[in-house]
Scaffold this active site. Sequence first.
Site, short mmCIF file in Angstrom:
data_model
loop_
_atom_site.label_atom_id
_atom_site.label_comp_id
_atom_site.label_asym_id
_atom_site.label_seq_id
_atom_site.Cartn_x
_atom_site.Cartn_y
_atom_site.Cartn_z
N HIS A 181 -44.74 -49.32 -8.11
CA HIS A 181 -44.39 -47.23 -8.78
C HIS A 181 -45.91 -47.51 -9.46
O HIS A 181 -45.42 -47.74 -10.60
CB HIS A 181 -42.90 -47.22 -8.61
CG HIS A 181 -42.21 -48.03 -7.51
ND1 HIS A 181 -41.06 -47.89 -7.95
CD2 HIS A 181 -42.15 -47.86 -6.26
CE1 HIS A 181 -40.39 -48.35 -6.98
NE2 HIS A 181 -41.40 -48.37 -6.12
N GLU A 213 -45.05 -45.40 -12.99
CA GLU A 213 -44.25 -46.36 -13.59
C GLU A 213 -45.37 -47.90 -14.77
O GLU A 213 -45.82 -48.50 -14.42
CB GLU A 213 -43.88 -47.37 -12.89
CG GLU A 213 -42.20 -46.69 -12.55
CD GLU A 213 -41.73 -47.14 -11.84
OE1 GLU A 213 -41.33 -48.34 -11.81
OE2 GLU A 213 -41.01 -47.05 -10.77
N HIS A 245 -41.04 -53.10 -13.77
CA HIS A 245 -40.43 -51.54 -13.41
C HIS A 245 -40.98 -50.63 -14.70
O HIS A 245 -40.31 -51.28 -15.45
CB HIS A 245 -39.90 -51.10 -11.89
CG HIS A 245 -40.32 -51.98 -11.16
ND1 HIS A 245 -40.44 -50.81 -9.73
CD2 HIS A 245 -39.99 -52.63 -10.22
CE1 HIS A 245 -40.71 -51.40 -8.75
NE2 HIS A 245 -40.58 -52.51 -8.73
N GLU A 284 -36.64 -53.46 -15.77
CA GLU A 284 -36.74 -51.80 -15.50
C GLU A 284 -37.17 -51.77 -17.61
O GLU A 284 -36.09 -51.93 -18.18
CB GLU A 284 -35.60 -51.32 -15.13
CG GLU A 284 -35.45 -51.66 -13.83
CD GLU A 284 -36.67 -50.88 -12.51
OE1 GLU A 284 -36.98 -49.85 -13.45
OE2 GLU A 284 -36.35 -51.00 -11.97
#
Length: 369
Positions: free
Chosen positions: A164, A167, A257, A333
Amino acid sequence: MTITINAAFDSGNIVVDGIDGTSARLTIRKDRESDFYQWFHFRVTCAVGDSLDLAIAGLADSAYPDGWPGYAACASYDRETWFRLDTSYDAGTLSIRHTAESAVVYLAYFAPYSMERHHDLVAGVAECPGVTYRCLGTSLEGQPIDCLEMGSGDTQVWLYARQHPGESMAEWWMEGALEKLTDPADPHARSLLQKCRFHIVPNMNPDGSRRGHLRTNFAGVNLNREWHEPTAERSPEVLCVRDAMDESGVDWAMDVHGDEAIPAVFLAGFEGIPSLRAGQLEKYKAFEAALAANTPDFQVELGYGEAAPGKANLSMSTTQLAERFGAVSMTIEMPFKDNRDLPDPVAGWSPERSKLLAHACLATLDQML
């Protein structure tokens, strides 16, 4: 004086709907061939001392509207040091206020990691002793999918980031990981390189990164929903990486991420895969507990819910690799917001903390092995 706003550069994204003196009405451009939008990156030129009042509207329909309450925009004068601005959110509009201390100020959803910096990182690490460079394939727009390999051990470790592209903290994490692994004085690095063969892909989505996308590649495809059946037409970025993984095998893997809404660092795993193997989940849980002990920036209270047995989404890389190889795989994350546990009112979650988190993750992996 009337300010000017421009985003015609690497990872730039903003639409100017109107400017009145030092105030501006803005919206965010959607990812190409997609309805995802949340990433912004633009520059304002103004007079020193101008009171900027910038309103980004239309955010109730953005990819993650829960990401805006409690969020503060990032800014920089020199594109090196990033700090947070006075920011509020109400009824779909993000309001950013700042008194300019320079004639040019850059604003972004998070400190950007440019493709030029990516190429500097790859070129610099490729020169280090013991490092092998491989181009695994190319993106839909022809950019290389760079892979850096190092270590002489039998344990196959894959680290990969920026599926992504918005990010960007994920590639700051990669810079920290590569700095640690190529530091000849670092004892964890020396130990890991004896135990492991590392395969490191710092940026899996260079097209989306350069275009200022939040979540997708040139074709509007979310790469982290392609791992069960990637194709050359939709997701060559995943296809070439997964093919290389099939060649090497995968014992440990980390997909890096950022999360828009949750103000914390956390892991997501593979508990719902159909063919969960003996000891596989226990190793993941042991890593999670050890990482929490090793850095106060990581916690286990906040995160995603666990999938029910046999109900894992195998289109995602972490679950696909755990199912396909029996790997101990995980998604880490980091927050776009500040870290709830150790808030920093000046910088929030930052490139520096992303890099230090990578150091902690590698030290923890060394302990586990």
